[in-house]
Design an enzyme around this catalytic site. Sequence first.
Site: not given
Length: 258
Positions: A162, A166, A147, A195
């Site tokens: 998160y 990543k 990401s 996205i």
Amino acid sequence: MSVLDRFDLSGRTAIVTGGNRGIGREIADALAEAGANVVVANRSEDSGETAAEELADDWDVETLAVPVDVADEAEVEAMVDATVDRFGGVDVLVNNAGIVVHEAAEEMTVDEWDAVMQVNVRGVFLCSKYAGIEMMESGGTILNVSSMSARIANYPQRQVAYNASKGAVESFSRQLASEWAEHDIRVNCLAPGYIRTDNTDQADDVDPNIDEVWRSEMLMDEIPGPEAVAPAALYLASDASSYVTGASLVVDGGYTVR
């Protein structure tokens, strides 16, 4: 060999974790369109079976659905064994499965932190390990879906676990690319920006105005669906990127430019 021929995956077998929906499903679709046999690996048996059937019907390829928890070592090993039993080997692994927890760091529980790390980091390691063992004789390609969050601080949402996960995936991928180059295994990252997926929908639920904030930082006008990511995944999975390893391709509408 023509340029377009280098994207051809006919006769190859690809495992896509989280391939039943969202970005994973679009990547699975792209690989199948390019001729690959596709293993849809995800937790939900029913949705995995549906995705596998649709891919087979749409692109006339062989498919297999394998229910798996990517954080469970025995299940991951069984998934790879099932792939080898059905197709004879593994040529492409796409580590796409991932989760996010939207919570302030000071409020986040250890269980929430661990849940993200189990799927997003441990899962990438386990799938890479067992698929990689199968690739060591004849080579292969591992694509880890990272990401843009690996290199920036996201806002206004709060998702420290998160982003940390990543960042770990990016570092893991560079090191693995170095260690497995001698086995003709390429390892790269695909780093999407915002996205339209279930994860961004969760953020929308927390703050209905969040889209405006995100778009204000992008160079593009709109936030696309997962189909915007799939062509880049095909590039990194195919011989079109044969001189690329240890890299990370950002697909973020220019968000990280500013």
